[in-house]
Write an enzyme that holds these catalytic residues in place. Structure first.
Site, mmCIF file in Angstrom:
data_model
loop_
_atom_site.group_PDB
_atom_site.id
_atom_site.type_symbol
_atom_site.label_atom_id
_atom_site.label_comp_id
_atom_site.label_asym_id
_atom_site.label_seq_id
_atom_site.Cartn_x
_atom_site.Cartn_y
_atom_site.Cartn_z
ATOM 1 N N LYS A 98 0.849 -1.194 0.000
ATOM 2 C CA LYS A 98 0.000 0.000 0.000
ATOM 3 C C LYS A 98 0.882 1.239 0.000
ATOM 4 O O LYS A 98 1.549 1.552 0.986
ATOM 5 C CB LYS A 98 -0.913 0.059 1.221
ATOM 6 C CG LYS A 98 -1.978 1.172 1.090
ATOM 7 C CD LYS A 98 -2.517 1.632 2.432
ATOM 8 C CE LYS A 98 -1.873 2.906 2.923
ATOM 9 N NZ LYS A 98 -2.050 4.082 2.030
ATOM 10 N N GLU B 93 10.059 2.122 10.527
ATOM 11 C CA GLU B 93 11.036 3.206 10.501
ATOM 12 C C GLU B 93 10.267 4.512 10.431
ATOM 13 O O GLU B 93 9.386 4.675 9.587
ATOM 14 C CB GLU B 93 11.993 3.047 9.331
ATOM 15 C CG GLU B 93 12.951 1.880 9.491
ATOM 16 C CD GLU B 93 13.773 1.929 10.768
ATOM 17 O OE1 GLU B 93 14.067 3.050 11.237
ATOM 18 O OE2 GLU B 93 14.113 0.860 11.303
ATOM 19 N N CYS C 240 13.268 11.811 6.190
ATOM 20 C CA CYS C 240 13.363 11.504 7.620
ATOM 21 C C CYS C 240 14.792 11.653 8.114
ATOM 22 O O CYS C 240 15.022 11.833 9.312
ATOM 23 C CB CYS C 240 12.826 10.102 7.905
ATOM 24 S SG CYS C 240 13.644 8.797 6.963
ATOM 25 N N GLU D 24 9.847 17.100 14.523
ATOM 26 C CA GLU D 24 10.127 16.927 13.102
ATOM 27 C C GLU D 24 9.258 17.876 12.282
ATOM 28 O O GLU D 24 8.037 17.873 12.409
ATOM 29 C CB GLU D 24 9.864 15.482 12.679
ATOM 30 C CG GLU D 24 10.286 15.195 11.253
ATOM 31 C CD GLU D 24 10.166 13.731 10.889
ATOM 32 O OE1 GLU D 24 11.062 13.214 10.206
ATOM 33 O OE2 GLU D 24 9.158 13.098 11.280
#
Length: 483
Positions: free
Chosen positions: A175, A250, A284, A384
């Site tokens: 997906k 992750e 990331c 973040e």
């Protein structure tokens, strides 16, 4: 009218049971509808899982070299479509053309790499404790696995999950993120063209709110590999672990690059500039914190501001330094963090404004931002942002550098710029990050070594890429043979 693509289930392209679709638009020009995809529901995911389960036994029992040959042909097929795949990646995700081309090449190389690794899959022989005995191990596929991938590396991340899963003999339900599903669709087409049997890879598109539950909790799913935000990844891991499934997530990062007095400032600025602003900061592993020794702090800030002000922002197809954000939501989030940084008392040295005139009218653009006078407890230093925003933090000495670098809940990637060998080695030993570098940007990964984070950047279970990728997608059986 834009093309509509189906789900890929049991070797056929099919529409979702609901009949609903959604648009994928070009973030550089939102009037450009790239394609339409299926707005799938849980029922569509269950159909894909059933197809994968039905195909698993035959695929697992194929010799490893046969599986590898299919992966190698898929690599060659993708290589023949590299220009098409690159342009599609740019149009749906916004990445600069050269960045997109590098990412497509990485996917090509990943499939070629795991095609070769499939030749070595087997086990090891150990020395038994008695006579007339044999002791060995055998590596076996887990079964049927789901992979849930993000939009920011829409072909590389699916590739580094798909290739080891298939090399090991698993079947897969994939997906992709709804912002950028075309790249995974191209991978699936290449695998089908390479001769992958029906049902071995299945592809469903649509919202995570509909598809997440079956892909993480279905009784026939044996493992889940996820890349995305920490909040969603934590939920995925918790849901999957309730069924004792193997899980690998992750997640986010808040990555530091340290600049010490011995560093060449021009080199340090280049390392930070590419690490912080490349891929529009939507990585990331992007460097969002520059932790700079007080002896070179002012010099670094001045040079970093000059670098940022020279950056060319524009449509990815023009191959600028920085492209648009992937969506309105991501742009809004970055702009909100700019306001937060100003409100917290940091100094916005340059950038941070939305670009909305001329060629920027119909895109999600922001000028790369540099903040100085940032305290490490500010939100812009802790959370973040996922945009081209760099916070510059002053440190008094090496111990202060390490304390600041480690004082976040994330631990994905970190680097130091120094000519002092002792500092470099001490940093590598003590930094709390899954990837640690010397005189290099925090972004950029080799495909044959493990990748993953510490703390809230990962579930801290299994790593990705290299041999570690095969470790996740295989189980080890220990065999005692007496004669």
């Amino acid at each position: 009218m834009e093309q509509a693509f189906g789900n890929f289930v049991n070797g056929e392209w099919v529409d979702a049971e609901s009949g609903d679709t959604f648009e994928v638009v070009n973030p550089a020009d939102t009037a450009d509808v790239v394609a339409r995809f299926q707005r799938s529901t849980a029922a569509d995911a269950e159909d894909a899982i059933e197809a994968a389960v039905a195909a698993q036994h035959e695929w697992a029992n194929r010799p490893g070299p046969e599986r590898g040959a299919i992966l190698n042909r898929a690599s060659q097929e993708l290589a023949s479509r590299k220009e098409e795949a690159t342009e599609m990646l740019v149009r749906e995700e916004g990445k600069a053309r050269s960045e997109a081309a590098g990412e497509v090449q990485r996917a090509i190389d990943i499939f070629a790499y795991y095609a070769q690794k499939s030749l070595d899959l087997g086990g090891v022989v150990k020395s038994p404790s008695g006579r007339n005995k044999e002791l060995s191990t055998k590596r076996e596929p887990l079964g049927t696995v789901s992979i849930i991938t993000p939009w920011n590396y829409p072909i590389a991340i699916p590739a580094w999950k798909l290739a080891p899963a298939l090399a090991a003999g698993n079947t897969v339900v994939a997906k992709p993120a709804s912002e950028a599903p075309n790249s995974t669709r191209i991978l699936v087409e290449c695998l089908a063209e390479a001769g992958l049997p029906d049902g071995v890879v299945n592809f469903v598109t649509g919202p995570g709110s509909e598809l997440g539950a079956p892909l993480t909790t279905h009784a026939e799913i044996d493992a889940v590999s996820f890349t995305g935000s920490t909040s969603v990844g934590t939920s995925v891991a918790q849901a999957a672990s309730e069924g004792l499934k193997r899980v690998q997530c992750e997640m986010g990062g808040k990555n530091p690059t340290v600049v010490m007095p011995s560093a060449d400032i021009d080199e340090a600025v280049e390392i930070l500039g590419v690490g912080a602003f490349g891929t529009t900061g939507q990585s990331c592993t992007a460097a969002s914190r520059a932790i700079v020794h007080e002896d070179v702090y002012d010099e670094f800030v001045d040079a970093m501001v000059e670098y940022a002000e020279d950056i060319v922002v524009g449509p990815g197809l023009d191959d600028p330094d920085v492209g648009p954000h992937v969506s309105q939501g991501e742009l809004d989030s970055t702009l909100e963090y700019i306001d937060i940084g100003v409100d917290e008392g940091a100094t916005l040295e340059t950038g941070g404004e939305r670009l909305a005139d001329g060629e920027y009218d119909d895109g999600y653009y922001v000028r790369p931002a540099v903040f100085s006078d940032v305290d490490n407890d500010m939100r812009i230093a802790q959370e973040e942002i996922f945009g081209p925003v760099l916070s510059v933090i002053e440190a008094s000495d090496f111990e202060d550098v390490l304390e600041l670098a480690n004082d976040v809940e994330f631990g994905l990637s970190a680097s130091i710029v120094t000519q002092d060998l002792t500092e470099a080695n001490e940093f590598l030993d003590r930094i709390e990050a899954g990837v640690a570098k010397v005189n290099e940007k925090t972004t950029g990964l080799e495909l044959h070594v493990p990748f993953g984070g510490y703390k809230q950047s990962s579930t801290n279970t299994y790593r990705e890429q290299g041999d570690a990728g095969l470790d996740f997608f295989t189980a080890t059986k220990t065999i005692y043979r007496n004669y």
